[in-house]
Design a protein around this motif. Structure first.
Motif, mmCIF file in Angstrom:
data_model
loop_
_atom_site.group_PDB
_atom_site.id
_atom_site.type_symbol
_atom_site.label_atom_id
_atom_site.label_comp_id
_atom_site.label_asym_id
_atom_site.label_seq_id
_atom_site.Cartn_x
_atom_site.Cartn_y
_atom_site.Cartn_z
ATOM 1 N N LYS A 112 71.693 70.581 0.732
ATOM 2 C CA LYS A 112 71.795 69.683 -0.427
ATOM 3 C C LYS A 112 70.507 69.746 -1.243
ATOM 4 N N ASP A 113 69.349 69.748 -0.570
ATOM 5 C CA ASP A 113 68.064 69.848 -1.264
ATOM 6 C C ASP A 113 67.947 71.177 -2.012
ATOM 7 N N TYR A 114 68.402 72.250 -1.384
ATOM 8 C CA TYR A 114 68.365 73.563 -2.025
ATOM 9 C C TYR A 114 69.223 73.567 -3.287
ATOM 10 N N ALA A 115 70.413 72.987 -3.187
ATOM 11 C CA ALA A 115 71.304 72.925 -4.351
ATOM 12 C C ALA A 115 70.661 72.138 -5.487
ATOM 13 N N ARG A 116 69.939 71.090 -5.147
ATOM 14 C CA ARG A 116 69.254 70.285 -6.161
ATOM 15 C C ARG A 116 68.121 71.086 -6.791
ATOM 16 N N GLU A 117 67.298 71.750 -5.964
ATOM 17 C CA GLU A 117 66.121 72.455 -6.467
ATOM 18 C C GLU A 117 66.461 73.730 -7.215
ATOM 19 N N ARG A 118 67.367 74.525 -6.682
ATOM 20 C CA ARG A 118 67.640 75.838 -7.256
ATOM 21 C C ARG A 118 68.739 75.834 -8.312
ATOM 22 N N SER A 153 68.822 71.086 13.386
ATOM 23 C CA SER A 153 70.044 70.361 13.753
ATOM 24 C C SER A 153 71.052 70.534 12.626
ATOM 25 N N LEU A 154 72.284 70.159 12.898
ATOM 26 C CA LEU A 154 73.299 70.257 11.855
ATOM 27 C C LEU A 154 72.974 69.308 10.706
ATOM 28 N N ARG A 155 72.500 68.107 11.031
ATOM 29 C CA ARG A 155 72.115 67.157 9.978
ATOM 30 C C ARG A 155 71.013 67.740 9.105
ATOM 31 N N ASP A 156 70.033 68.367 9.738
ATOM 32 C CA ASP A 156 68.940 68.991 9.002
ATOM 33 C C ASP A 156 69.478 70.109 8.108
ATOM 34 N N ALA A 157 70.389 70.925 8.619
ATOM 35 C CA ALA A 157 70.955 72.027 7.842
ATOM 36 C C ALA A 157 71.721 71.511 6.625
ATOM 37 N N LEU A 158 72.535 70.491 6.822
ATOM 38 C CA LEU A 158 73.320 69.944 5.722
ATOM 39 C C LEU A 158 72.426 69.291 4.670
ATOM 40 N N ALA A 159 71.425 68.545 5.110
ATOM 41 C CA ALA A 159 70.517 67.882 4.170
ATOM 42 C C ALA A 159 69.678 68.892 3.394
ATOM 43 N N LYS A 160 69.187 69.924 4.081
ATOM 44 C CA LYS A 160 68.376 70.937 3.396
ATOM 45 C C LYS A 160 69.222 71.766 2.441
ATOM 46 N N GLU A 170 74.907 62.205 6.962
ATOM 47 C CA GLU A 170 74.269 61.167 7.783
ATOM 48 C C GLU A 170 74.731 61.234 9.232
ATOM 49 N N SER A 171 76.018 61.475 9.444
ATOM 50 C CA SER A 171 76.538 61.483 10.814
ATOM 51 C C SER A 171 76.444 62.855 11.472
ATOM 52 N N GLY A 172 76.339 63.898 10.673
ATOM 53 C CA GLY A 172 76.325 65.243 11.231
ATOM 54 C C GLY A 172 77.712 65.730 11.612
ATOM 55 N N ARG A 173 78.741 65.036 11.179
ATOM 56 C CA ARG A 173 80.127 65.408 11.492
ATOM 57 C C ARG A 173 80.804 65.904 10.218
ATOM 58 N N PHE A 174 80.527 67.143 9.894
ATOM 59 C CA PHE A 174 81.054 67.760 8.686
ATOM 60 C C PHE A 174 82.325 68.521 9.055
ATOM 61 N N PRO A 175 83.422 68.349 8.317
ATOM 62 C CA PRO A 175 84.654 69.084 8.634
ATOM 63 C C PRO A 175 84.432 70.596 8.553
ATOM 64 N N ALA A 176 84.780 71.293 9.603
ATOM 65 C CA ALA A 176 84.530 72.736 9.678
ATOM 66 C C ALA A 176 85.241 73.504 8.567
ATOM 67 N N VAL A 177 86.415 73.056 8.152
ATOM 68 C CA VAL A 177 87.142 73.778 7.110
ATOM 69 C C VAL A 177 86.451 73.667 5.751
ATOM 70 N N LEU A 178 85.621 72.656 5.565
ATOM 71 C CA LEU A 178 84.905 72.483 4.295
ATOM 72 C C LEU A 178 83.510 73.106 4.306
ATOM 73 N N LEU A 179 83.049 73.548 5.463
ATOM 74 C CA LEU A 179 81.696 74.080 5.575
ATOM 75 C C LEU A 179 81.474 75.320 4.701
ATOM 76 N N PRO A 180 82.374 76.315 4.701
ATOM 77 C CA PRO A 180 82.149 77.460 3.805
ATOM 78 C C PRO A 180 82.098 77.061 2.322
ATOM 79 N N ILE A 206 80.444 63.117 1.375
ATOM 80 C CA ILE A 206 79.385 64.084 1.705
ATOM 81 C C ILE A 206 78.172 63.375 2.282
ATOM 82 N N TYR A 207 77.784 62.245 1.678
ATOM 83 C CA TYR A 207 76.673 61.462 2.231
ATOM 84 C C TYR A 207 76.979 61.040 3.667
ATOM 85 N N LYS A 208 78.214 60.586 3.909
ATOM 86 C CA LYS A 208 78.616 60.145 5.247
ATOM 87 C C LYS A 208 78.543 61.305 6.231
ATOM 88 N N TRP A 209 79.034 62.480 5.834
ATOM 89 C CA TRP A 209 79.043 63.630 6.729
ATOM 90 C C TRP A 209 77.619 64.109 7.029
#
Length: 166
Positions: A29-35, A20-27, A60-70, A55-58
């Protein structure tokens, strides 16, 4: 005191497909922390955001602004949200080749990936769909991506790129 989760292997991240998008965004974040040892505050700072709570809000909700995704994926260092977006539209992503010739290990990996995908596919059809279809799909997708990578790399030899940076 925070408990650090054992870092996941690079092989996991290379093949990981978010659900899911929430899973992608959270993982991501986890990758950035680990690597890269990046906190959410640092990710927000590198993205040019004043408030890291957004960022936490986005996530959690899965509503991340598309222009900030890259920018988010660039800072985190992994493109999981893009992978998820492509998968939901039934598209296959292929990493752009770097233009280097494949060595023997690359070709062996290509062959073993094909063998693994073919074995899972054969087992799937023999069991009449009783085996896990997700594992078969992941193996087939991975092999198709590897073949497409080499296809694009070979096609690039006909049209060499300019060496602009030196």
């Amino acid at each position: 005191m925070t408990v650090r989760i054992a870092p996941m292997r690079a092989r996991f991240w290379k093949r990981y497909q978010p659900t899911s998008l929430r899973d992608a965004l959270a993982k991501a974040k986890d990758y950035a922390r680990e690597r890269h040892n990046l906190s959410v505050e640092r990710i927000a700072d590198l993205m040019g955001l004043a408030d890291h709570w957004a960022i936490y809000k986005w996530i959690e909700s899965g509503r991340f602004p598309a222009v900030l995704l890259p920018a988010y994926e660039n800072v985190c260092g992994i493109d999981l949200a893009t992978r998820w977006l492509a998968a939901t539209q039934h598209k296959l992503l292929v990493a752009m080749p770097v233009g280097r010739a494949a060595d023997a290990a690359d070709l062996v990996q290509l062959g073993s990936g094909f063998q693994h995908a073919l074995q899972l596919l054969s087992d799937f059809y023999k069991s009449e769909g009783a085996t896990d279809p997700q594992a078969v799909l992941d193996a087939l997708r991975g092999h198709l991506e590897a073949v497409a990578y080499h296809h694009h790399n070979v096609a690039g030899f006909a049209e060499p790129q300019l060496e602009l940076a030196e």
